[in-house]
Design an enzyme around this catalytic site. Structure first.
Site, short mmCIF file in Angstrom:
data_model
loop_
_atom_site.label_atom_id
_atom_site.label_comp_id
_atom_site.label_asym_id
_atom_site.label_seq_id
_atom_site.Cartn_x
_atom_site.Cartn_y
_atom_site.Cartn_z
N SER A 68 0.85 -1.21 0.00
CA SER A 68 0.00 0.00 0.00
C SER A 68 0.87 1.24 0.00
O SER A 68 0.47 2.29 -0.50
CB SER A 68 -0.88 0.05 1.26
N HIS A 127 9.66 -1.75 2.58
CA HIS A 127 9.60 -2.21 3.97
C HIS A 127 9.40 -3.71 3.99
O HIS A 127 8.91 -4.30 3.03
CB HIS A 127 8.49 -1.49 4.73
P1 M7G Z 1 1.93 -2.46 3.04
O1 M7G Z 1 2.35 -3.74 2.45
O2 M7G Z 1 2.45 -1.23 2.35
O3 M7G Z 1 0.39 -2.29 3.09
O4 M7G Z 1 2.40 -2.49 4.55
P2 M7G Z 1 -0.83 -2.96 3.89
O5 M7G Z 1 -1.20 -1.96 4.96
O6 M7G Z 1 -1.90 -3.03 2.84
O7 M7G Z 1 -0.36 -4.27 4.40
C1 M7G Z 1 2.48 -1.37 5.34
C2 M7G Z 1 2.53 -1.82 6.79
O8 M7G Z 1 2.76 -0.68 7.58
C3 M7G Z 1 1.22 -2.43 7.25
O9 M7G Z 1 1.45 -3.65 7.90
C4 M7G Z 1 0.61 -1.35 8.16
O10 M7G Z 1 -0.15 -1.89 9.22
C5 M7G Z 1 1.85 -0.65 8.68
N1 M7G Z 1 1.61 0.76 9.02
C6 M7G Z 1 0.85 1.65 8.33
N2 M7G Z 1 0.91 2.85 8.94
C7 M7G Z 1 0.21 4.04 8.46
C8 M7G Z 1 1.71 2.75 10.03
C9 M7G Z 1 2.14 3.68 11.04
O11 M7G Z 1 1.80 4.86 11.07
N3 M7G Z 1 3.00 3.16 11.98
C10 M7G Z 1 3.39 1.84 12.00
N4 M7G Z 1 4.21 1.44 12.96
N5 M7G Z 1 2.99 0.96 11.05
C11 M7G Z 1 2.17 1.41 10.07
#
Ligand code: M7G
Length: 327
Positions: free
Chosen positions: A262, A267
């Site tokens: 997303s 990461h």
């Molecule tokens: P992704 O694969 O880009 O997207 O992972 P997804 O959310 O569809 O899995 C991003 C990861 O970052 C996810 O596991 C989110 O829960 C985590 N995440 C997102 N935000 C906005 C934050 C944040 O503000 N702080 C932390 N610690 N994690 C976040």
């Protein structure tokens, strides 16, 4: 330091939109609690009996009468072993539901300190956040490198979510006290923090993310052998830090990248092997150890092969693939 992969223009538009709506700044500094009681429920975006979670679209009205969208996720948390005996002793009410032979079921009402609900707030939420949590039909896409260049990349550059929250962590403007491990090297370093999804109360649903310091690597598609030292650091140091801090051995961790993610700042996800984490399915998760092996075999591996992922039917990227006759 290199510029963000995402055009500034789009981020600034979003931030201006938020500012116009009277929302808080994005640097994590303003720790004003979200006015949950004032939230006007607009609709339930999704409800999941399996995850025991509900995803809500609400609106907060500013003093000027203007409404700002919010996403609120309410989620029942896993039991904590050490508190279970308290639950048996201190429940406020136990109501018999049915009894049959040796079988019976009850409604048990726990005291407030044992009935926490994890609450996640996205505020102000953009239209894209509302879409992300809305239950929808999904379709599989098989993206070639050419599709990536002509369809996905232009889309990412114009449409992706703001990654300000990532920069806030890297610059210690938010979540600084939650950092589990950091390798400060600007090229091969990263920060390991608990994921937003994990409340850290129990290890059953352990979930951390490693965010790289470099800013120009958007996703798996950008990786080449040049990134091997960085990826190996994340794998080795991430495992070691989690073993030291939480006592979870590497053999019980699932360590992977999402494609599509997303947020387009590279990461890596670290989740408990026994936890069926959202996004750990075969059409989205790529094990970091496999990614490292693939790049060691062929530096251009991720610029050559097709990658499969699921998209929701009303996502703009899905429409772009449809327009290109690729669905
Ligand atoms: P992704 O694969 O880009 O997207 O992972 P997804 O959310 O569809 O899995 C991003 C990861 O970052 C996810 O596991 C989110 O829960 C985590 N995440 C997102 N935000 C906005 C934050 C944040 O503000 N702080 C932390 N610690 N994690 C976040």
């Amino acid at each position: 330091m290199a510029e963000s992969p995402r055009p500034k223009r789009k981020r600034e538009e979003e931030e201006e939109e938020a500012a116009a709506a009277g929302a808080e700044p994005h640097d994590g500094a303003a720790a004003v609690p979200f006015p949950l009681a004032e939230l006007r429920l607009r609709r339930v975006l999704r409800e999941s009996a399996r995850e025991k979670a509900v995803f809500l679209h609400g609106e907060v009205t500013s003093p000027s009468g203007e409404g700002t969208n919010a996403v609120v996720i309410l989620e029942k948390t896993p039991f904590q072993e050490e508190k279970v005996s308290d639950l048996l002793k201190k429940h406020t009410k136990l109501e018999l539901q049915m009894r049959n032979d040796i079988y019976s079921t009850y409604h048990l009402y726990p005291p407030p300190e044992l009935s926490e609900i994890k609450t996640t707030v996205v505020y102000p939420a953009t239209e894209k956040h509302l879409q992300k949590y809305l239950r929808q039909e999904v379709h599989l896409i098989r993206e070639t490198w050419e599709d990536y260049k002509s369809i996905t990349l232009p889309f990412i550059q114009s449409q992706s979510f703001s990654i300000q929250w990532v920069y806030n962590i890297l610059e210690k403007k938010a979540e600084a006290d939650r950092i589990i491990h950091e390798n400060p090297d600007p090229c091969d370093g990263f920060v390991l923090v608990p994921d937003l999804k994990w409340d850290q109360n129990q290890l059953d649903d352990l979930y951390l993310i490693a965010l790289i310091h470099r800013r120009e690597v958007k996703s798996l598609r950008d990786l080449t052998a040049e990134h091997l030292p960085l990826l190996r650091n994340i794998l080795q140091e991430g495992k070691e830090a989690i073993r030291k801090r939480f006592g979870v051995p590497a053999s019980q961790l699932r360590i992977y990248l999402h494609y599509q993610p997303s947020y387009y700042h590279l990461h890596v996800h670290f989740t408990a092997l026994g936890y069926d984490a959202p996004g750990s399915s075969v059409e989205r998760a790529h094990l970091l150890a496999d990614v490292i092996d693939n790049l060691a075999m062929d530096s251009m591996y991720y610029q050559k092969r097709a990658l499969t992922f699921a998209l929701r039917a009303d996502e703009l990227l899905f429409k772009k693939f449809q327009e290109a006759g690729r669905v």
